[in-house]
Design an enzyme around this catalytic site. Structure first.
Site, PDB file in Angstrom:
ATOM      1  CB  CYS A 179       1.180   3.049   7.703  1.00 55.89           C
ATOM      2  SG  CYS A 179      -0.015   4.264   7.114  1.00 55.89           S
ATOM      3  CE1 TYR A 480       1.225  -5.716   3.948  1.00 54.04           C
ATOM      4  CE2 TYR A 480       2.633  -7.125   2.611  1.00 54.04           C
ATOM      5  CZ  TYR A 480       2.487  -6.128   3.556  1.00 54.04           C
ATOM      6  OH  TYR A 480       3.613  -5.546   4.101  1.00 54.04           O
TER       7      TYR A 480
END
Length: 538
Positions: A179, A480
């Site tokens: 990303c 995460y």
């Protein structure tokens, strides 16, 4: 502190007056404390690099746009979300130093934000009054192809890093996320991974130096901070230990031509057999190949019914002919054809992986705002160490169809990841892992009921997967971030609270992180909802 000259005193007084004019209700106790904090910041900043232009209070016309610019999860940008009383958009290292010194002096909570991609908004929200140290202005990238290294400041994005490397060389890259708007600071300090990890390991496996500002306001590099602290900030989360200003990264070699593909199959089209074989192939195949598996629920060919779709997304560090030959031998079930493959440059492969048209000008990687709209989201993670049976997958399909609005990403391990010792960085998930699993829920409607529904879907699916994933501890990936694993209130029970999630993120490395934390930040200034705690005081 040095004596103030008359011009500096006048400048400070004028700057403070301007700032205070933007603070509402200056008579209140909280604002009085915040005003004194502003005085402190101005006094500690260097005259040649005044801090006033980097300070944004809620009454400043630009405050909301500065705050919102790096919010990447709308769950943490509602009318009821607590907002910071100040944002410091640091323009110089002295602004970081002033922030640390003054925040400690007035016992204020500081959050550090690089790109804002923290899944739980931990870098820009808090349960107590707080301010944000925003790093986005500090994004210099200095690439040295002769030494195959680059100094990258924490506020740079991955897209900017990849673009600047490619400007200097078409045969160099860096193993980090797919990303492009993710900030370097949080990504690397928490481990950082991408689609070259089976070849080159994590981002932190390719970091050779760093610059930080510690709790005393000192600017330190690897040599002056020492190996313990350097180890901690390369995978243990920088925001527990210091403010990371920059990392020196080791570039890696990539071929001039790489190959990417995306092949899809539904359960009706024999996806179960393909997925079953993927788990045996993806972690053991050639290290030049990374095949991510995405599982989601789509409409079936039978009217009114749903099915599960498996999407195989790959990067191969080589040409398409070699890739097709490799997969025909090792993974014939996938049925890959050369027409499925796209040969491109490593830089353009980043566009493909982030769902940007591969013919788009590569300058899109310099855009710090995401190409797709920001949504509400929830993420969770797990690690799989034993293959799942076909019956296991078939049960999973039923559960996914029942829940419907969820998505899985399976990221294969093996290769270089299995060779690096689990103690070489704080990131412990090395040999013995077949793949890392990410649970996703995404939605675009506001409201607590809607949010609770989608968040609960991930929790139900996470619970369902219990028999198939790691145990004692049930491991999770620190990048995460998942507050379901536990929240630290940073009070007298800080160590006990921190150990709950700390062991899941860091396994046995948690103990060393705690020892380093206790040594370098004994009063727990650098803290957040899932920071590394200090040892309990006896």
């Amino acid at each position: 502190m040095e004596a103030l000259s008359l011009p500096r005193i006048l400048l400070s007084l004028f700057s403070i007056a301007v700032l205070l004019s933007t603070v509402a209700h200056p008579a209140s106790a909280a604002n009085s404390s915040h005003n004194t904090f502003l005085h402190c910041l101005v006094n500690y900043s260097e005259p040649s690099h005044p801090i006033t232009s980097a300070l944004f209070t809620p009454n400043n016309a630009s405050f909301s746009s500065v705050l919102d610019a790096y919010v990447r999860n709308l769950r943490f940008n509602t009318s009821t979300t607590r907002k910071p009383f100040l944002i410091i958009t640091a323009l110089h290292v002295s602004h970081i130093q002033a922030s640390i010194i003054c925040a400690q002096k007035y016992n204020l909570q500081m959050k550090i934000r690089s790109g804002g991609h923290d899944y739980e908004g931990v870098s820009y929200v808090a349960e107590v009054p707080f301010f944000i140290l925003d790093m986005f202005n500090l994004r210099t990238i200095e690439v040295d192809i002769d030494t195959e290294t680059a100094w990258v400041q924490a506020g740079a994005t991955l897209g900017e890093v990849y673009y600047r490397i490619s400007e200097k060389s078409k045969i160099h890259g860096f193993p980090a996320g797919v990303c492009p708007t993710v900030g370097v600071g949080g990504h690397i300090s928490g481990g950082g991974y991408g689609n070259m990890m089976r070849k080159y390991g994590l981002s932190v496996d390719n970091v050779v130096d760093a610059e930080i500002v510690d709790v005393e306001g000192r600017l330190l590099d690897r040599k002056s901070m020492g190996e313990d602290l350097f180890w901690a900030i390369t995978g243990g989360g920088g925001s527990s230990f210091a403010v990371v200003l920059s990392y020196k990264i080791k570039l890696v070699r990539v071929p001039e031509v790489v190959t990417v593909f995306r092949v899809e199959s539904t359960v009706e089209e024999n996806a179960t057999d393909i997925v079953y074989n993927w788990q045996h192939v993806a972690p053991t195949i050639d290290n030049d190949l990374f095949i991510r598996l995405i599982l989601d629920v789509v409409n079936s060919t039978q009217n009114g019914k749903k099915t599960v779709r498996a999407s195989f997304v790959a990067l191969f560090l080589g040409d398409s002919k070699s890739l097709v030959s490799l997969l025909n031998e090792k993974f014939p079930e996938l049925g890959l054809k050369e027409s499925d493959c796209i040969e491109t440059s490593w830089l353009r492969s980043v566009l493909f992986w982030t769902n940007i048209n591969i013919t788009t000008p590569v300058e899109v990687l310099l855009d710090r705002q995401p190409q797709s709209p920001v949504n509400y989201l929830k993420r969770k993670s797990d690690y799989v160490k034993e293959p799942i049976s076909k019956e296991g997958f078939e049960g999973l399909w039923k559960k996914m169809i029942e829940l419907e609005d969820t998505l899985f990403q399976f990221n294969p391990y093996g290769g270089r990841m299995a060779e690096i010792p689990s103690t070489s960085t704080p990131f412990p998930h090395r040999a013995g892992n077949l793949w890392k699993l990410q649970y996703q829920a995404n939605w675009n409607r506001a409201g607590k009921e809607v949010a609770d529904h989608y968040i609960n879907l991930t929790r139900v699916l996470h619970k369902y997967m219990t028999p198939f994933v790691s145990k004692n501890p049930r491991e999770a990936f620190y990048n995460y971030k998942d507050l379901d694993l536990g929240i630290n209130h940073n009070g007298k029970n800080s160590y006990a609270e921190g150990k709950v999630y700390g062991v899941e993120y860091f396994k046995d490395n948690f103990n060393r992180l705690v020892e380093i934390k206790t040594k370098v930040d004994p009063h727990n200034f650098f803290r957040n909802e899932q920071s590394i705690p200090t040892l309990p005081r006896s």
